[in-house]
Design a protein around this motif. Structure first.
Motif, PDB file in Angstrom:
ATOM      1  N   LYS A  42       8.875  16.375 -15.103  1.00 33.61           N
ATOM      2  CA  LYS A  42       7.441  15.712 -15.539  1.00 33.61           C
ATOM      3  C   LYS A  42       7.278  14.640 -14.869  1.00 33.61           C
ATOM      4  O   LYS A  42       5.953  14.395 -14.250  1.00 33.61           O
ATOM      5  N   ASP A  43       8.285  13.770 -14.629  1.00 29.59           N
ATOM      6  CA  ASP A  43       8.076  12.380 -13.874  1.00 29.59           C
ATOM      7  C   ASP A  43       7.837  12.892 -12.260  1.00 29.59           C
ATOM      8  O   ASP A  43       6.720  12.164 -11.729  1.00 29.59           O
ATOM      9  N   ALA A  44       8.187  13.770 -11.644  1.00 32.14           N
ATOM     10  CA  ALA A  44       8.158  13.962 -10.344  1.00 32.14           C
ATOM     11  C   ALA A  44       6.668  14.599 -10.355  1.00 32.14           C
ATOM     12  O   ALA A  44       5.859  14.268  -9.165  1.00 32.14           O
ATOM     13  N   THR A 104       0.983  -0.974   0.104  1.00 28.01           N
ATOM     14  CA  THR A 104       0.075  -0.120  -0.158  1.00 28.01           C
ATOM     15  C   THR A 104       0.868   1.390  -0.112  1.00 28.01           C
ATOM     16  O   THR A 104       1.959   1.103   0.440  1.00 28.01           O
ATOM     17  N   PRO A 105       0.402   2.415  -0.343  1.00 31.25           N
ATOM     18  CA  PRO A 105       1.251   3.714  -0.280  1.00 31.25           C
ATOM     19  C   PRO A 105       1.595   3.980   0.942  1.00 31.25           C
ATOM     20  O   PRO A 105       2.852   4.508   1.372  1.00 31.25           O
ATOM     21  N   GLU A 106       0.858   3.709   2.060  1.00 27.79           N
ATOM     22  CA  GLU A 106       1.448   3.842   3.581  1.00 27.79           C
ATOM     23  C   GLU A 106       2.533   3.017   3.863  1.00 27.79           C
ATOM     24  O   GLU A 106       3.529   3.590   4.503  1.00 27.79           O
ATOM     25  N   ILE A 159      -8.628  10.692  -2.695  1.00 27.08           N
ATOM     26  CA  ILE A 159      -9.676   9.612  -3.043  1.00 27.08           C
ATOM     27  C   ILE A 159     -10.003   8.832  -1.771  1.00 27.08           C
ATOM     28  O   ILE A 159     -11.062   8.625  -1.329  1.00 27.08           O
ATOM     29  N   GLY A 160      -8.820   8.516  -1.063  1.00 24.49           N
ATOM     30  CA  GLY A 160      -8.870   7.535   0.119  1.00 24.49           C
ATOM     31  C   GLY A 160      -9.772   8.477   1.233  1.00 24.49           C
ATOM     32  O   GLY A 160     -10.229   7.795   2.063  1.00 24.49           O
ATOM     33  N   ILE A 161      -9.533   9.662   1.441  1.00 22.95           N
ATOM     34  CA  ILE A 161     -10.239  10.293   2.568  1.00 22.95           C
ATOM     35  C   ILE A 161     -11.856  10.931   2.166  1.00 22.95           C
ATOM     36  O   ILE A 161     -12.652  10.452   2.934  1.00 22.95           O
ATOM     37  N   GLN A 162     -11.953  11.138   0.806  1.00 23.26           N
ATOM     38  CA  GLN A 162     -13.161  11.792   0.275  1.00 23.26           C
ATOM     39  C   GLN A 162     -14.225  10.722  -0.374  1.00 23.26           C
ATOM     40  O   GLN A 162     -15.393  10.906  -0.110  1.00 23.26           O
ATOM     41  N   HIS A 163     -13.489   9.679  -0.896  1.00 16.43           N
ATOM     42  CA  HIS A 163     -14.364   8.947  -1.857  1.00 16.43           C
ATOM     43  C   HIS A 163     -14.453   7.576  -1.723  1.00 16.43           C
ATOM     44  O   HIS A 163     -14.710   6.728  -2.522  1.00 16.43           O
ATOM     45  N   LYS A 164     -13.515   6.937  -0.649  1.00 17.16           N
ATOM     46  CA  LYS A 164     -13.251   5.469  -0.299  1.00 17.16           C
ATOM     47  C   LYS A 164     -14.817   4.885  -0.276  1.00 17.16           C
ATOM     48  O   LYS A 164     -14.841   3.890  -0.750  1.00 17.16           O
ATOM     49  N   ILE A 221      -0.244  11.361  -8.675  1.00 11.93           N
ATOM     50  CA  ILE A 221      -0.940  10.125  -8.671  1.00 11.93           C
ATOM     51  C   ILE A 221      -1.053  10.163  -6.947  1.00 11.93           C
ATOM     52  O   ILE A 221      -1.904   9.532  -6.616  1.00 11.93           O
ATOM     53  N   MET A 222       0.296  10.192  -6.267  1.00 11.16           N
ATOM     54  CA  MET A 222      -0.084   9.957  -4.967  1.00 11.16           C
ATOM     55  C   MET A 222      -0.932  10.932  -3.941  1.00 11.16           C
ATOM     56  O   MET A 222      -1.512  10.713  -3.157  1.00 11.16           O
ATOM     57  N   TYR A 223      -0.958  12.102  -4.501  1.00 15.55           N
ATOM     58  CA  TYR A 223      -1.770  13.078  -3.912  1.00 15.55           C
ATOM     59  C   TYR A 223      -3.401  12.713  -4.122  1.00 15.55           C
ATOM     60  O   TYR A 223      -4.188  12.813  -3.579  1.00 15.55           O
TER      61      TYR A 223
END
Length: 382
Positions: free
Chosen positions: A176-178, A71-73, A191-196, A184-186
């Motif tokens: 561009k890569d950064a 997971t990202p975390e 999404i994880g906070i508002q639309h999960k 994507i991470m943001y």
């Protein structure tokens, strides 16, 4: 029909040797690579263009599977430990390559150091029962970071080779890569906070597993397309898609659906083709210098990794070090990209390729030896 025939032969023979290697206690992909090496002398007239496409799909699905494992975390938490370790390992491998390039600093040192600093996620997963689940995410994080960095480094060297003296395109590409990865991470965080809850409920309304897989493939191929367009490798987009589709976001049931289908498609079809293709294109040279190169590299990597991730007992520390120092098949791809692009010499490409294969075998063998030691220790105690 000709292409289907070649695909059938490759998958069948690769899976046969994969099963043999599994019974011997080694990862299945070593059998698939060996199958490719053997078939390289038989399938001389194979249409290579079509097979390259299938092999690239194999890499794409493997990177998706790697993204689904963490997971990202977990990646963020483990990255605090693994990023310094990767930096130390890369610096050590860079210094090790200098005597073998006449003490001259060139793209050979930069690319080969990246190849020699990678770790193999399949080896890490195989050894997890020895060093415990608490260290698994750290080892997987190192494998992911090292693979992504090796792809990034080789593409940076290709761009420098294409535009010598002009660093504006390179700086623009890095920005561009950064922005892409940071965005994507943001997005994943928002999404994880508002639309999960909304995402989980929507996916639950889908009546079939294929629908979940189809939506995920649209999402992952879109990220892969954007990743390729901005100058990154397309497989990084696939990894980011897998990283976002964790169980906390899509729900446990949908996540299990996805894992089941992706694993079947990846390891049943495309992964054998990718690994066999790496074996078909495997190039190396056998000499005392090459073996000396591998022994020096592996000894330094094993001791360095075991010291940094040490445990209270020596066997666990050694297995942890072996997991980190397991090299990886992706190093073969990175070496091939560098060699074909003209930024990696044939000699160093051959040395790095053999080091990748021998490193995987050495780490798997060390894991088996420690397992045997623990079994005998348990029997003695009993």
């Amino acid at each position: 029909m000709q292409i289907i025939g070649y695909v059938f032969i490759i998958i069948a023979f690769a899976r046969l040797l994969a099963e043999c290697f599994e019974r011997l206690g080694y990862p299945s992909f070593l059998g698939e690579i060996t199958a490719g090496m053997i078939l390289s002398a038989v399938l001389i007239d194979m249409p290579r263009g079509e097979m390259v496409l299938l092999a690239e799909l194999g890499l794409f699905f493997l990177m998706i599977s790697a993204g689904l494992e963490v997971t990202p975390e977990e990646l963020h938490y483990a990255g605090k430990k693994t990023l310094p370790l990767y930096a130390i390992t890369y610096a050590a491998m860079f210094l090790v390559t200098l005597p073998f390039t006449g003490w001259a600093v060139s793209s050979d040192n930069i690319i080969v150091a990246a190849i020699l600093s990678t770790a193999s996620a399949p080896i890490v997963l195989r050894l997890k029962r020895f060093f415990g689940d608490d260290f698994l995410h750290v080892a997987l994080s190192y494998a992911v970071i090292s693979e992504v960095m090796s792809l990034f480094i080789v593409y940076m060297m290709v761009r420098i080779h294409e535009t010598p003296g002009d660093y504006t395109p390179i700086i623009t590409s890095i920005l561009k890569d950064a922005i892409f990865i940071g965005g994507i991470m943001y997005l994943n965080y928002i999404i994880g906070i508002q639309h999960k809850v909304w995402i989980t409920m929507t996916l639950r309304r889908l009546k079939s597993d294929e629908a979940v897989f189809g939506l995920f493939m649209v999402f992952s191929t879109s990220l892969a397309f954007v990743s390729e367009e901005i100058g990154m490798h397309f497989s990084i987009g696939g990894f980011l898609a897998g990283l976002m589709m964790h169980s906390d976001l899509v729900g446990t049931k949908q996540y299990d659906r996805l894992i089941t289908i992706v694993s079947g498609v990846t390891y049943g079809i495309f992964a054998p083709i990718f690994f066999a293709w790496r074996g078909l294109n495997f190039e190396t040279e056998l000499s005392l210098t090459v073996l000396e190169f591998f022994l020096v590299v592996y000894f330094i990597r094993l001791l360095l990794s075991a010291a940094v991730v040490r445990h209270r007992d020596v066997p666990t520390s050694l297995v942890r070090g072996a997991g980190i120092a397991s090299f990886g098949v992706l190093g073969l791809l990175v070496g091939e990209i560098g060699y074909v692009s003209g930024v990696l010499s044939e000699h160093m490409y051959a040395m790095a390729s053999l080091a990748c294969i021998l490193g995987i075998v050495a780490s798997a063998t060390l894991g088996r030896a420690v397992n045997h030691y623990w079994i005998r220790l348990a029997e003695t105690a009993y």
